[in-house]
Design a protein around this motif. Structure first.
Motif, PDB file in Angstrom:
ATOM      1  N   TYR A 103     -17.272  86.177 -26.150  1.00 47.40           N
ATOM      2  CA  TYR A 103     -18.383  85.534 -26.264  1.00 47.40           C
ATOM      3  C   TYR A 103     -18.730  85.759 -27.824  1.00 47.40           C
ATOM      4  CZ  TYR A 103     -19.564  85.475 -21.627  1.00 47.40           C
ATOM      5  OH  TYR A 103     -19.505  85.024 -20.164  1.00 47.40           O
ATOM      6  N   ASP A 104     -19.273  84.619 -28.687  1.00 46.49           N
ATOM      7  CA  ASP A 104     -19.522  84.878 -30.348  1.00 46.49           C
ATOM      8  C   ASP A 104     -20.624  86.199 -30.490  1.00 46.49           C
ATOM      9  OD1 ASP A 104     -21.246  84.556 -32.637  1.00 46.49           O
ATOM     10  OD2 ASP A 104     -19.239  83.316 -32.944  1.00 46.49           O
ATOM     11  N   ALA A 105     -20.264  87.274 -31.166  1.00 49.85           N
ATOM     12  CA  ALA A 105     -21.067  88.473 -31.321  1.00 49.85           C
ATOM     13  C   ALA A 105     -22.575  88.217 -32.124  1.00 49.85           C
ATOM     14  CB  ALA A 105     -20.342  89.490 -32.064  1.00 49.85           C
ATOM     15  N   GLN A 106     -22.280  87.062 -32.699  1.00 50.36           N
ATOM     16  CA  GLN A 106     -23.662  86.607 -33.571  1.00 50.36           C
ATOM     17  C   GLN A 106     -24.541  86.006 -32.556  1.00 50.36           C
ATOM     18  OE1 GLN A 106     -24.610  87.743 -36.505  1.00 50.36           O
ATOM     19  NE2 GLN A 106     -22.862  89.134 -36.532  1.00 50.36           N
ATOM     20  N   THR A 107     -23.987  85.090 -32.021  1.00 53.38           N
ATOM     21  CA  THR A 107     -24.945  83.840 -31.123  1.00 53.38           C
ATOM     22  C   THR A 107     -25.114  84.252 -29.591  1.00 53.38           C
ATOM     23  OG1 THR A 107     -23.289  82.523 -31.009  1.00 53.38           O
ATOM     24  CG2 THR A 107     -24.563  82.479 -33.011  1.00 53.38           C
ATOM     25  N   GLY A 108     -23.767  84.859 -29.100  1.00 54.39           N
ATOM     26  CA  GLY A 108     -23.911  84.908 -27.698  1.00 54.39           C
ATOM     27  C   GLY A 108     -23.205  83.678 -26.787  1.00 54.39           C
ATOM     28  N   VAL A 109     -22.839  82.715 -27.723  1.00 52.82           N
ATOM     29  CA  VAL A 109     -22.325  81.516 -27.129  1.00 52.82           C
ATOM     30  C   VAL A 109     -20.795  81.853 -26.768  1.00 52.82           C
ATOM     31  CG1 VAL A 109     -21.323  79.259 -27.717  1.00 52.82           C
ATOM     32  CG2 VAL A 109     -23.316  80.089 -28.695  1.00 52.82           C
ATOM     33  N   GLN A 110     -20.538  81.542 -25.338  1.00 51.08           N
ATOM     34  CA  GLN A 110     -19.336  81.683 -24.716  1.00 51.08           C
ATOM     35  C   GLN A 110     -18.041  80.795 -25.479  1.00 51.08           C
ATOM     36  OE1 GLN A 110     -17.885  79.930 -20.637  1.00 51.08           O
ATOM     37  NE2 GLN A 110     -18.525  82.444 -20.123  1.00 51.08           N
ATOM     38  N   LEU A 111     -17.141  81.518 -25.742  1.00 52.59           N
ATOM     39  CA  LEU A 111     -15.781  80.965 -26.653  1.00 52.59           C
ATOM     40  C   LEU A 111     -14.719  80.333 -25.299  1.00 52.59           C
ATOM     41  CD1 LEU A 111     -15.542  83.456 -29.268  1.00 52.59           C
ATOM     42  CD2 LEU A 111     -16.783  81.443 -29.344  1.00 52.59           C
ATOM     43  N   TRP A 112     -14.784  81.188 -24.375  1.00 51.47           N
ATOM     44  CA  TRP A 112     -13.957  80.777 -23.152  1.00 51.47           C
ATOM     45  C   TRP A 112     -14.085  82.103 -22.221  1.00 51.47           C
ATOM     46  CZ3 TRP A 112     -10.847  85.204 -21.808  1.00 51.47           C
ATOM     47  CH2 TRP A 112     -10.492  86.269 -22.855  1.00 51.47           C
ATOM     48  N   GLN A 113     -13.650  81.417 -20.871  1.00 49.06           N
ATOM     49  CA  GLN A 113     -13.822  82.211 -19.861  1.00 49.06           C
ATOM     50  C   GLN A 113     -12.546  81.871 -18.760  1.00 49.06           C
ATOM     51  OE1 GLN A 113     -17.464  81.412 -17.220  1.00 49.06           O
ATOM     52  NE2 GLN A 113     -16.255  81.802 -15.408  1.00 49.06           N
ATOM     53  N   GLN A 114     -11.879  83.009 -18.199  1.00 59.06           N
ATOM     54  CA  GLN A 114     -10.616  83.186 -17.452  1.00 59.06           C
ATOM     55  C   GLN A 114     -10.728  83.979 -16.294  1.00 59.06           C
ATOM     56  OE1 GLN A 114      -7.772  81.563 -16.578  1.00 59.06           O
ATOM     57  NE2 GLN A 114      -7.023  81.743 -18.712  1.00 59.06           N
ATOM     58  N   GLU A 115      -9.834  83.383 -15.321  1.00 57.50           N
ATOM     59  CA  GLU A 115      -9.578  84.075 -14.015  1.00 57.50           C
ATOM     60  C   GLU A 115      -8.622  85.047 -14.149  1.00 57.50           C
ATOM     61  OE1 GLU A 115      -9.952  82.279 -10.452  1.00 57.50           O
ATOM     62  OE2 GLU A 115     -12.040  81.634 -10.546  1.00 57.50           O
ATOM     63  N   VAL A 116      -8.355  86.307 -13.837  1.00 56.64           N
ATOM     64  CA  VAL A 116      -7.227  87.105 -13.882  1.00 56.64           C
ATOM     65  C   VAL A 116      -6.914  87.780 -12.425  1.00 56.64           C
ATOM     66  CG1 VAL A 116      -7.875  87.785 -16.142  1.00 56.64           C
ATOM     67  CG2 VAL A 116      -8.552  89.350 -14.414  1.00 56.64           C
ATOM     68  N   ASP A 117      -5.726  88.133 -12.288  1.00 52.97           N
ATOM     69  CA  ASP A 117      -5.291  88.824 -10.993  1.00 52.97           C
ATOM     70  C   ASP A 117      -5.972  90.042 -10.801  1.00 52.97           C
ATOM     71  OD1 ASP A 117      -3.559  86.713 -10.791  1.00 52.97           O
ATOM     72  OD2 ASP A 117      -1.867  88.021 -11.555  1.00 52.97           O
ATOM     73  N   GLY A 118      -5.856  90.442  -9.582  1.00 51.68           N
ATOM     74  CA  GLY A 118      -6.756  91.710  -9.136  1.00 51.68           C
ATOM     75  C   GLY A 118      -8.134  91.290  -8.574  1.00 51.68           C
ATOM     76  N   ASP A 119      -8.562  92.220  -7.871  1.00 46.71           N
ATOM     77  CA  ASP A 119      -9.614  92.040  -7.043  1.00 46.71           C
ATOM     78  C   ASP A 119     -10.904  92.313  -7.716  1.00 46.71           C
ATOM     79  OD1 ASP A 119      -8.290  91.359  -4.735  1.00 46.71           O
ATOM     80  OD2 ASP A 119      -8.164  93.329  -3.998  1.00 46.71           O
ATOM     81  N   ILE A 120     -10.843  93.331  -8.747  1.00 48.55           N
ATOM     82  CA  ILE A 120     -11.918  93.511  -9.536  1.00 48.55           C
ATOM     83  C   ILE A 120     -11.403  93.724 -11.034  1.00 48.55           C
ATOM     84  CG2 ILE A 120     -13.698  95.047 -10.108  1.00 48.55           C
ATOM     85  CD1 ILE A 120     -13.495  96.299  -7.378  1.00 48.55           C
ATOM     86  N   VAL A 121     -12.283  93.083 -12.023  1.00 44.81           N
ATOM     87  CA  VAL A 121     -11.818  93.246 -13.561  1.00 44.81           C
ATOM     88  C   VAL A 121     -12.830  94.354 -13.909  1.00 44.81           C
ATOM     89  CG1 VAL A 121     -11.484  92.185 -15.550  1.00 44.81           C
ATOM     90  CG2 VAL A 121     -11.421  90.790 -13.567  1.00 44.81           C
ATOM     91  N   PHE A 122     -11.961  95.363 -14.606  1.00 45.65           N
ATOM     92  CA  PHE A 122     -12.582  96.572 -14.968  1.00 45.65           C
ATOM     93  C   PHE A 122     -12.838  96.153 -16.801  1.00 45.65           C
ATOM     94  CE2 PHE A 122     -10.136  99.092 -11.598  1.00 45.65           C
ATOM     95  CZ  PHE A 122     -11.327  98.837 -10.786  1.00 45.65           C
ATOM     96  N   SER A 123     -13.330  97.085 -17.307  1.00 49.11           N
ATOM     97  CA  SER A 123     -13.755  97.046 -18.873  1.00 49.11           C
ATOM     98  C   SER A 123     -12.343  96.756 -19.668  1.00 49.11           C
ATOM     99  CB  SER A 123     -14.300  98.347 -19.198  1.00 49.11           C
ATOM    100  OG  SER A 123     -15.605  98.842 -18.646  1.00 49.11           O
ATOM    101  N   PRO A 124     -12.563  95.832 -20.656  1.00 49.37           N
ATOM    102  CA  PRO A 124     -11.365  95.460 -21.457  1.00 49.37           C
ATOM    103  C   PRO A 124     -11.209  96.460 -22.473  1.00 49.37           C
ATOM    104  CG  PRO A 124     -13.346  94.032 -21.956  1.00 49.37           C
ATOM    105  CD  PRO A 124     -13.760  95.044 -20.756  1.00 49.37           C
TER     106      PRO A 124
END
Length: 417
Positions: A252-273
């Motif tokens: 997400y753009d840090a200034q506006t909150g507009v989503q830049l992209w979204q992706q699905e990753v492997d694993g049952d739960i996604v933790f903090s990046p």
């Protein structure tokens, strides 16, 4: 590399120094009494201002060191009914802030309590300058949204506290009653004078003003699929990265909150990046996925075959990422951050732990009770230090490791003699 003889979980070993049961020096008994103002002055310690050190979540400050290859207690402070849990303390202007069943500010040099205030706080803290105030704002998750507090503790008059809470950014109560060690919510992240929060109760990612708590923007993450529950965001180079249940990763753009992209990753739960210039690392219960920060495309995938059930965040230092797998042998893995290939693995180290790195040494809490130091180059275990009631993710600064112990203790560990 896998050492032939891993250390026993309850052993306390050090090169050039030994920590024995009952050998605690500089212990201070504290209560939640009147606040004492935090006086500014010449800093002794470098700041460790956020859980996992920086907005990007690397868990690494290249300019500081920890105890190194041996350890002993520098000081220990006890706080009545504190229940510190797994949250990392933070260090700003020689003041150590710890959160449990309340907020405590301690002098990092000797553990003296500057103030300790009871309250329903559910995350590790963050500190940010506030234009409307002379002192900085301490931000922490409350029972209903995030709150901004006076980092100096406010004042007391006739047994009542004034000027401590500055603002409350409204949310909703947790959907379930939490039993056990606190805190449990995602900590705030501060970058470029803005507070970024990921509220797992409302599935809301937001940017807040540090003086008023006013939202600059907010967006829902994962909510359209009856999922969400975002973890700690990572902020790097004008972009906010966040993962959410079950397999979501987004930018997400840090200034506006507009989503830049979204992706699905492997694993049952996604933790903090953890964010870097050329890749963003998203851990999950069974491994780590590296995504391209430009478009979210997968660069590589490392599987450690674990079963991590807590927020198994990684640390990154000098081209290597460090991650713990909750396998039967409780391994710490070192992985090449460019290729995703494993460099070494050391068993019998930790489970459910978030590592931090300083001066070639990886520090982490093992099984919630031991603090462990591991050589970042080859996986050699330098020492284990056993706390009495658990331990959380450490903070590191100028030869000292700061640990919020479970329940009532906060430790400062230094190199053993």
């Amino acid at each position: 590399m896998v050492p032939n003889s891993p250390l026993s979980r309850r052993a306390v070993l050090g090169v050039g120094g030994t920590v024995a049961a009952g050998g605690l020096a500089g212990s201070v008994l504290a209560t939640t009494g009147d606040a004492q103002s935090v006086q500014p002055g010449e800093s002794t310690f470098s700041d460790w201002p956020l859980e996992r050190y920086d907005p990007a979540g690397t868990g690494y400050n290249p300019d500081v060191s920890g105890p190194g290859e041996s350890v002993q207690v520098k000081w220990r402070t006890e706080l009545n009914d504190f229940r510190g849990g797994r949250a990392s303390p933070i260090l700003v202007d020689d003041t150590l802030y710890a959160v449990g069943a309340g907020v405590a500010a301690l002098d990092a040099r000797d553990g003296t309590v500057q103030y300790a205030v009871e309250g329903s706080y559910l995350s590790g803290p963050g500190v940010v300058p506030a234009e409307a105030y002379r002192s900085k704002t301490l931000v922490v998750a409350g029972s209903q949204g995030y709150v901004g507090l006076n980092s100096r503790g406010g004042a007391t008059l006739l047994g009542r506290r004034f000027g401590f809470e500055r603002w409350h950014q409204g949310g909703e109560p947790p959907s379930r009653f939490t039993i056990g060690a606190l805190p449990t919510a995602s900590p705030p992240v501060v970058a470029d004078g803005v507070v970024y929060v990921a509220d797992a109760v409302t599935d809301r990612l937001a940017a807040l003003d540090p003086s008023s708590g006013r939202e600059r923007w907010h967006t829902e993450v994962g909510h359209e699929n009856a999922s969400g529950q975002p973890g700690r965001p990572a902020v790097h180079d004008g972009t906010v990265y966040v993962g959410w249940w079950p397999q979501g990763a987004g930018a997400y753009d840090a200034q506006t909150g507009v989503q830049l992209w979204q992706q699905e990753v492997d694993g049952d739960i996604v933790f903090s990046p953890t964010a870097m210039d050329d890749r963003v690392l998203f851990p999950d219960p069974e491994g780590v996925t590296a995504l391209d920060p430009a478009d979210g495309s997968e660069l590589w995938r490392f599987d450690h075959a674990g079963n991590v059930t807590d927020d198994g965040a990684v640390a990154v230092a000098d081209g290597t990422l460090f991650v713990v797998s909750d396998t039967e042998d409780r391994s710490l893995h070192a992985v090449d951050v460019t290729t995703g290939e494993e460099r070494w693995r050391v068993p019998d180290v930790a489970r459910e732990a978030t590592p931090v790195v300083a001066d070639g040494v990886v520090y982490l809490a093992a099984d919630g009770f031991d603090v462990v130091a591991v050589d970042a180059g080859d996986g050699t275990v330098h020492w284990r230090f056993e706390t009495e009631n658990g331990a959380g993710t450490p903070a590191v600064s100028d030869g000292v490791l700061f640990v919020s112990g479970g329940y009532e203790s906060v430790y400062a560990l230094e190199a053993g003699r």
